[in-house]
Design a protein around this motif. Structure first.
Motif, PDB file in Angstrom:
ATOM      1  N   MET A  54      34.056  26.805 -75.689  1.00 41.79           N
ATOM      2  CA  MET A  54      35.099  25.767 -75.707  1.00 41.79           C
ATOM      3  C   MET A  54      36.460  26.402 -75.991  1.00 41.79           C
ATOM      4  O   MET A  54      36.574  27.284 -76.832  1.00 41.79           O
ATOM      5  N   THR A  55      37.462  25.925 -75.274  1.00 47.46           N
ATOM      6  CA  THR A  55      38.819  26.407 -75.465  1.00 47.46           C
ATOM      7  C   THR A  55      39.641  25.331 -76.164  1.00 47.46           C
ATOM      8  O   THR A  55      39.572  24.153 -75.819  1.00 47.46           O
ATOM      9  N   TYR A  56      40.435  25.744 -77.147  1.00 47.49           N
ATOM     10  CA  TYR A  56      41.289  24.819 -77.883  1.00 47.49           C
ATOM     11  C   TYR A  56      42.724  25.020 -77.416  1.00 47.49           C
ATOM     12  O   TYR A  56      43.233  26.144 -77.430  1.00 47.49           O
ATOM     13  N   GLU A  57      43.378  23.907 -77.015  1.00 46.20           N
ATOM     14  CA  GLU A  57      44.710  24.020 -76.414  1.00 46.20           C
ATOM     15  C   GLU A  57      45.774  23.194 -77.119  1.00 46.20           C
ATOM     16  O   GLU A  57      46.928  23.226 -76.701  1.00 46.20           O
ATOM     17  N   THR A  58      45.412  22.467 -78.154  1.00 47.30           N
ATOM     18  CA  THR A  58      46.409  21.718 -78.937  1.00 47.30           C
ATOM     19  C   THR A  58      46.189  21.988 -80.427  1.00 47.30           C
ATOM     20  O   THR A  58      46.953  22.707 -81.050  1.00 47.30           O
ATOM     21  N   ILE A  59      45.138  21.400 -80.986  1.00 46.73           N
ATOM     22  CA  ILE A  59      44.810  21.648 -82.386  1.00 46.73           C
ATOM     23  C   ILE A  59      43.338  22.038 -82.506  1.00 46.73           C
ATOM     24  O   ILE A  59      42.521  21.724 -81.642  1.00 46.73           O
ATOM     25  N   ALA A  60      43.033  22.752 -83.582  1.00 47.58           N
ATOM     26  CA  ALA A  60      41.661  23.103 -83.931  1.00 47.58           C
ATOM     27  C   ALA A  60      41.454  22.779 -85.392  1.00 47.58           C
ATOM     28  O   ALA A  60      42.392  22.855 -86.199  1.00 47.58           O
ATOM     29  N   GLN A  61      40.260  22.395 -85.744  1.00 45.96           N
ATOM     30  CA  GLN A  61      39.933  22.069 -87.118  1.00 45.96           C
ATOM     31  C   GLN A  61      39.416  23.305 -87.848  1.00 45.96           C
ATOM     32  O   GLN A  61      38.973  24.276 -87.225  1.00 45.96           O
ATOM     33  N   VAL A  62      39.462  23.261 -89.173  1.00 45.51           N
ATOM     34  CA  VAL A  62      38.956  24.364 -89.983  1.00 45.51           C
ATOM     35  C   VAL A  62      37.513  24.686 -89.615  1.00 45.51           C
ATOM     36  O   VAL A  62      37.120  25.860 -89.507  1.00 45.51           O
ATOM     37  N   GLU A  63      36.698  23.640 -89.389  1.00 44.03           N
ATOM     38  CA  GLU A  63      35.298  23.863 -89.052  1.00 44.03           C
ATOM     39  C   GLU A  63      35.161  24.628 -87.737  1.00 44.03           C
ATOM     40  O   GLU A  63      34.252  25.448 -87.564  1.00 44.03           O
ATOM     41  N   ASP A  64      36.069  24.346 -86.794  1.00 47.24           N
ATOM     42  CA  ASP A  64      36.043  25.044 -85.500  1.00 47.24           C
ATOM     43  C   ASP A  64      36.310  26.529 -85.691  1.00 47.24           C
ATOM     44  O   ASP A  64      35.596  27.379 -85.142  1.00 47.24           O
ATOM     45  N   LEU A  65      37.356  26.852 -86.451  1.00 48.37           N
ATOM     46  CA  LEU A  65      37.700  28.256 -86.657  1.00 48.37           C
ATOM     47  C   LEU A  65      36.621  28.960 -87.477  1.00 48.37           C
ATOM     48  O   LEU A  65      36.256  30.109 -87.181  1.00 48.37           O
ATOM     49  N   ARG A  66      36.093  28.303 -88.485  1.00 45.75           N
ATOM     50  CA  ARG A  66      35.028  28.905 -89.287  1.00 45.75           C
ATOM     51  C   ARG A  66      33.839  29.266 -88.397  1.00 45.75           C
ATOM     52  O   ARG A  66      33.273  30.366 -88.523  1.00 45.75           O
ATOM     53  N   ALA A  67      33.472  28.375 -87.481  1.00 41.50           N
ATOM     54  CA  ALA A  67      32.345  28.641 -86.581  1.00 41.50           C
ATOM     55  C   ALA A  67      32.650  29.801 -85.642  1.00 41.50           C
ATOM     56  O   ALA A  67      31.785  30.645 -85.373  1.00 41.50           O
ATOM     57  N   MET A  68      33.888  29.857 -85.144  1.00 45.42           N
ATOM     58  CA  MET A  68      34.271  30.960 -84.253  1.00 45.42           C
ATOM     59  C   MET A  68      34.158  32.300 -84.963  1.00 45.42           C
ATOM     60  O   MET A  68      33.626  33.276 -84.416  1.00 45.42           O
ATOM     61  N   LEU A  69      34.682  32.355 -86.179  1.00 48.87           N
ATOM     62  CA  LEU A  69      34.637  33.609 -86.933  1.00 48.87           C
ATOM     63  C   LEU A  69      33.204  33.990 -87.292  1.00 48.87           C
ATOM     64  O   LEU A  69      32.838  35.172 -87.265  1.00 48.87           O
ATOM     65  N   ALA A  70      32.375  32.991 -87.598  1.00 45.05           N
ATOM     66  CA  ALA A  70      30.996  33.264 -87.999  1.00 45.05           C
ATOM     67  C   ALA A  70      30.180  33.857 -86.854  1.00 45.05           C
ATOM     68  O   ALA A  70      29.307  34.708 -87.085  1.00 45.05           O
ATOM     69  N   ARG A  71      30.456  33.416 -85.636  1.00 42.11           N
ATOM     70  CA  ARG A  71      29.689  33.949 -84.498  1.00 42.11           C
ATOM     71  C   ARG A  71      30.365  35.145 -83.836  1.00 42.11           C
ATOM     72  O   ARG A  71      29.899  35.637 -82.811  1.00 42.11           O
ATOM     73  N   GLY A  72      31.466  35.609 -84.418  1.00 47.03           N
ATOM     74  CA  GLY A  72      32.133  36.781 -83.887  1.00 47.03           C
ATOM     75  C   GLY A  72      32.871  36.535 -82.586  1.00 47.03           C
ATOM     76  O   GLY A  72      32.983  37.441 -81.751  1.00 47.03           O
TER      77      GLY A  72
END
Length: 283
Positions: A1-19
């Motif tokens: 999934m691509t984020y083009e306006t806003i992202a939530q903390v949970e979104d970024l946490r998941a991205m970082l967790a999966r590398g």
């Protein structure tokens, strides 16, 4: 999934967790103390984040007649972003501790370069801390230069002072001022050499875009508010300005979230407008 306006903390946490391949950029800044943003970054920042300075990285050369934070050349800013490691198509998440106003400037500027995969972290530094998530401190290690290349802008062509002046006569566009109501009305302010606003402008204070928790308001609520500020014009007829082309980007982000797309930025904004005493002022 691509984020083009806003992202939530949970979104970024998941991205970082999966590398995931995500570039996190800290845009903290203080207009009254330009060194404070970097100091706060060094004290604590999101994991892997790199720091962009409003005046050194997100602005061009100040001439005295082009506003306090003029845009750099697109080619120059593309080179800056490659230096921060930006790769073509890479997801960028920008944040600050000021409601997203400086992160929104980066959001708009990357879209101006043709990079669509960029979002502002909703709630920013405070939301990350409220979630009790880890942070880092100090200077980051070296970064490998990215391969980002300029593309077609994903935003409308920036508006010039000449076009804004011509619009006072035609009324084809609706200028929306992001400064607070007191500055808009003409109250003195240390950042303004002249008080007032551009004739015909409406007012939408950027801080009214987020709630008491520093999160962006719901799209329907934003759409209603900007519908009032548009005064019957379409989103494509909107010209967004502020003091120096920074908080106006937050209004553009809020409009995008609300589904009101196509507004254009007046980068020079009030600081450029008032550098020429022949330009009219309304109070």
């Amino acid at each position: 999934m691509t984020y083009e306006t806003i992202a939530q903390v949970e979104d970024l946490r998941a991205m970082l967790a999966r590398g995931a391949d995500v570039l996190v950029l800290d845009c903290e800044f203080d207009l009254g103390d330009p060194d404070r943003g970097r100091a706060l970054y060094l004290e604590a920042h999101l994991p892997g984040a790199r720091y962009l300075d409003l005046e050194l990285d997100l602005s061009g050369e100040v001439t005295g007649s082009n506003g306090r934070h003029p845009l750099p050349a697109r080619t120059a800013f593309a080179a800056t972003m490659r230096g921060f490691g930006l790769k073509s198509g890479q997801q960028v998440i920008a944040y600050d501790g000021n409601g997203g106003i400086y992160a929104a400037r980066l959001w708009w500027m990357l879209r101006w370069l043709g990079h669509g995969a960029v979002a502002v972290l909703d709630g920013g530094r405070q939301a990350w801390g409220d979630a009790d998530l880890p942070s880092e401190s100090g200077e980051p290690g070296p970064v490998r230069e990215g391969d980002f290349m300029l593309g077609e802008p994903l935003v409308g062509q920036p508006i010039t002072a000449r076009e804004v002046l011509a619009n006072i006569g035609t009324g084809e566009l609706q200028v929306i001022d992001a400064r607070d109501a007191q500055r808009f009305a003409g109250a003195p302010h240390p950042l303004d050499t002249v008080s007032g606003h551009i004739p015909g402008a409406s007012n939408r204070f950027y801080r009214d875009n987020y709630d008491a928790n520093g999160r962006l308001k719901k799209p329907a609520e934003l759409a209603e508010a900007f519908g009032t500020a548009l005064n019957g014009k379409t989103p494509e007829q909107a010209v967004l300005q502020c003091g120096s082309g920074v908080t106006a980007c937050h209004n553009l982000l809020a409009m995008e979230v609300a589904g009101l797309k196509g507004g254009r930025l007046y980068p020079g904004s009030w600081s450029e407008w008032t550098s020429d005493p022949s330009r009219p002022v309304e109070r």
